[in-house]
Structure formats: structure tokens, C-alpha cells
Write an enzyme that holds these catalytic residues in place. Structure first.
Site, PDB file in Angstrom:
ATOM      1  N   ILE A 139       3.936   1.382   3.408  1.00 55.99           N
ATOM      2  CA  ILE A 139       3.356   2.654   2.285  1.00 55.99           C
ATOM      3  C   ILE A 139       3.678   3.878   2.660  1.00 55.99           C
ATOM      4  O   ILE A 139       3.578   4.340   3.672  1.00 55.99           O
ATOM      5  CB  ILE A 139       1.789   2.423   2.130  1.00 55.99           C
ATOM      6  CG1 ILE A 139       1.680   2.316   3.181  1.00 55.99           C
ATOM      7  CG2 ILE A 139       1.999   0.802   1.197  1.00 55.99           C
ATOM      8  CD1 ILE A 139       0.044   2.342   3.681  1.00 55.99           C
ATOM      9  N   ASP A 140       3.886   5.188   2.127  1.00 52.07           N
ATOM     10  CA  ASP A 140       3.904   6.261   1.758  1.00 52.07           C
ATOM     11  C   ASP A 140       3.161   7.194   2.840  1.00 52.07           C
ATOM     12  O   ASP A 140       1.352   6.688   2.885  1.00 52.07           O
ATOM     13  CB  ASP A 140       4.287   7.036   0.892  1.00 52.07           C
ATOM     14  CG  ASP A 140       5.233   7.045  -0.472  1.00 52.07           C
ATOM     15  OD1 ASP A 140       5.849   6.091  -0.497  1.00 52.07           O
ATOM     16  OD2 ASP A 140       5.149   6.951  -1.215  1.00 52.07           O
ATOM     17  N   MET A 141       3.156   8.718   3.763  1.00 53.28           N
ATOM     18  CA  MET A 141       2.288   8.620   4.563  1.00 53.28           C
ATOM     19  C   MET A 141       1.176   9.034   4.125  1.00 53.28           C
ATOM     20  O   MET A 141      -0.267   8.794   4.924  1.00 53.28           O
ATOM     21  CB  MET A 141       3.089   9.848   5.463  1.00 53.28           C
ATOM     22  CG  MET A 141       2.124  10.855   6.316  1.00 53.28           C
ATOM     23  SD  MET A 141       2.918  12.263   6.189  1.00 53.28           S
ATOM     24  CE  MET A 141       3.275  13.547   5.242  1.00 53.28           C
TER      25      MET A 141
END
Length: 363
Positions: A171-173
Site C-alpha cells: 500500500i502507498d506510503m
């Protein structure tokens, strides 16, 4: 945070490790190679193969493609070709790219983790916003993988020369929420298969701009790298470019100029939820990469603008949380399901919108 050093990915909220099913990698001595295979479209006009591949493989530079051709690693219809070769419709292209050598491996770092579940084969963590999943350009340490390398330093998988030990999705930062990581080879294979075939269950909560026209719906549109800016994704016509992406959504709460929605992924492409909602005109609240950091809905009153700016300060990231995750345990074969509460920043922002809506109703 400097936006120029946001997390850069060559594969994917996102989500599943976005490998082509026709791609793979092999090792030869200390070299590692990535394979790509594609067939030129029937209506494609003639152009140099290095230019064509740089368009079709936007995460790969033209120089890298030319170097591969010079090394005899670009094949058309089974024969090596030079960079100047002019492609023709239905050409069968294979390219082998060597991964850049790294001087150092993963540095184990004692970074606290919010562990939701753990056994001998896997671990489920609740990732906070701001934590990068694995090393990438601008983020060479301080990542989830660095934390895992420290926690599992005695496990063979986490001593391997890889930047992504045990990862089967990401999942994105600046997205928070649940992530599963394999601790053994058998678990990695079993989990990777479930993510590849989309048999796992995942749900996200997102705060999006605007009032959704229906209570539920589905967004369908191929997702691929933006042709002008490789740091972001875009939605393309079916069959034109990118990979099939399907997002199901339903409204959980209508909060005036924003809606809280649940998103269920049928596929897992990089930034899928974020780019899909931008595509339908409802970008995620405060998602600066996809236009959600602007005041897109509402009034022109100064008081309202100040209210939204205060919400941006409370939630200084895209309003997206990986809320639930379910899968079959790759070893025990038991069905596992986990849920995660919304983090404080999203909760406080949503509560401010509730109060704003309640105040308007009383006026």
C-alpha cells in the site's frame, strides 16, 4: 515532506505486486534478469523498437532498452535485433533486462510495528501513514522492509539479497492500514497466488470529494503509468494501454461536499483507488498527486475555505485506509479475516465534516 521524493514504484496501491503474468526473472551468477514479453498491436504504425518499448514499458528508460539491445537481449520473433529495428504489427517481442547491482543490501532497523496477527508463516501489520513499504528512490531505509529485516533477522528469507522479502502486495506510503507479509517460502507462494488471482478479500475506506450520484457502483478502466509523468497513474480506454482495473464502491456516509465510501478491489493496480476516483470526478480528499488537495466542492465563503484548510492540516495525506483484509492461510488452510480502525487523522477529519454538516442543518 518533499513531493519530489515521494515513493516511486515500478509495480504497484498499490496493492498487489503488479507483475505481468508474462514476465519473470532468472538469476545467472550474481546477475538478476527481468523478462518482458509483448506482441505489437495489429494497427501499430512503424517506429524504432527502442522508442516503442519505452512507450509500452514507461518505467524502463530508453537508454536501458538500448543497452539491452546492444547486449543481444532484445528479440523479435525469436531473433536478436538492434535498437534501430522498425517494428511491424504482430511482431513478437521479448526483452531481458538486468537489474542494477546494489552495493548494499537491506539494513535491519529497529522500527516499531503495529502487529495485528503473527504465526510461524506470516505476519499482518497495521501500517501507519508515512511509512514506506520497501526501499525505493529517495527511501533507501526507514521502510517496513527494514523493520521486518530486523524483526526476522534469523529467518532465511529476510537474509536474502532482495528488496522485497516476503511482500506479496503493498500500500502507498501515505495510505494507512492492513498488510500481510510472508515469513516462509511456502507462505509467500500461497499468498502471492491469492493476490494474483484476486481471491483475497480487501476493503478500503476513503473520503472523496463530492456527493456520489448513487449509493453504490463500480469503476472500470485500465490503469497504467501516465504517459507524461511516470510518478502517477492514469485511466485508459479498454485495450489501449495499462491493465484491467475494477473498483467496487458504496457510500458509507454523506457529509455534504465529501462522502465517506467503502472500496472493494477486484484487481490490485498501483494507485488504483486514487486514480479511479479522480477519473470519475471524485478525487480523494487531500490527495495532492491526483488533485484532491484543492477545494473542489463547496461554497466561496472565506469561512468555508478556512474550514477545509484546517481539515487538510488535520489529515495531511490522501484520505485512504486499508480497512479489512481476508485470505486463506497458505499452510493451515483456515480462513483469516482482519479489520483495522480508522487512524486518528481520518477520524478527526471526518468528525469535523460531521460537525460542519450538522451546523449547516441547524442554520
Amino acid at each position: 515532506m518533499d513531493k519530489d521524493f515521494e515513493e516511486l514504484e515500478d509495480f504497484d496501491e498499490l496493492d498487489d505486486l503488479d507483475f505481468d503474468d508474462e514476465s519473470g526473472c532468472e538469476e545467472s551468477g550474481e546477475e538478476k534478469y527481468e523478462h518482458k514479453h509483448l506482441v505489437v498491436e495489429a494497427g501499430q504504425k512503424s517506429m524504432r523498437i527502442d522508442k516503442y518499448l519505452s512507450i509500452r514499458l514507461p518505467s524502463t528508460s530508453r537508454n536501458r532498452i538500448q543497452s539491452a539491445a546492444e547486449g543481444g537481449c532484445v528479440y523479435v520473433n525469436g531473433k536478436p535485433v538492434r535498437s534501430s529495428y522498425k517494428i511491424k504489427p504482430n511482431d513478437d517481442i521479448s526483452i531481458m533486462l538486468s537489474f542494477p547491482k546494489r552495493e548494499t543490501g537491506i539494513v535491519p532497523q529497529d522500527i516499531p510495528l503495529d502487529v495485528v496477527y503473527e504465526d510461524d508463516d506470516l505476519i499482518v501489520v497495521n501500517k501507519p501513514a508515512g511509512l514506506v513499504v520497501h526501499p525505493s528512490f529517495g527511501h533507501y531505509d526507514g521502510t517496513l522492509v527494514n523493520a521486518l529485516a530486523y524483526r526476522f533477522k534469523d529467518l532465511p528469507m529476510f537474509n536474502a539479497d532482495t528488496f522485497r522479502p516476503g511482500l506479496v502486495h503493498r500500500i502507498d506510503m501515505n495510505t494507512s492500514g492492513l498488510l500481510v507479509v510472508a515469513k516462509s517460502e511456502v507462505a509467500r507462494e500461497g499468498l502471492a497466488s491469492q493476490f494474483f488471482y484476486h481471491t483475497c478479500k480487501r476493503a478500503y475506506n476513503a473520503l472523496v470529494w463530492g456527493n456520489m450520484p448513487e449509493d453504490e457502483g463500480t469503476i472500470i478502466g485500465n490503469v497504467g503509468r501516465n504517459l507524461k509523468n511516470r510518478k502517477i497513474m492514469d485511466v485508459f480506454p479498454d485495450g489501449d494501454y495499462g491493465k484491467e482495473a475494477i473498483t467496487h464502491w458504496r457510500v458509507l456516509e454523506r457529509l455534504g461536499y465529501v462522502n465517506l465510501v467503502e472500496c472493494r478491489l477486484e484487481t490490485g493496480r498501483t494507485h488504483q483507488i486514487r486514480v479511479h476516483f479522480k477519473h470519475i470526478g471524485h478525487p480523494l480528499f487531500n490527495d495532492w498527486e491526483y488533485g484532491g488537495d484543492q477545494i473542489l466542492k463547496g461554497t466561496t465563503f472565506t469561512k468555508y475555505k478556512q474550514f477545509v484548510e484546517n481539515c487538510f492540516k488535520i489529515l495531511p495525506r490522501q484520505a485512504l485506509h486499508a480497512k479489512s483484509l481476508g485470505f486463506i492461510h497458505p499452510v493451515t488452510k483456515k480462513e483469516l479475516y482482519f479489520e483495522s480502525e480508522l487512524p486518528d487523522d481520518m477520524t478527526k477529519c471526518i468528525e469535523k465534516w460531521r460537525n460542519y454538516v450538522a451546523g449547516r442543518e441547524m442554520d
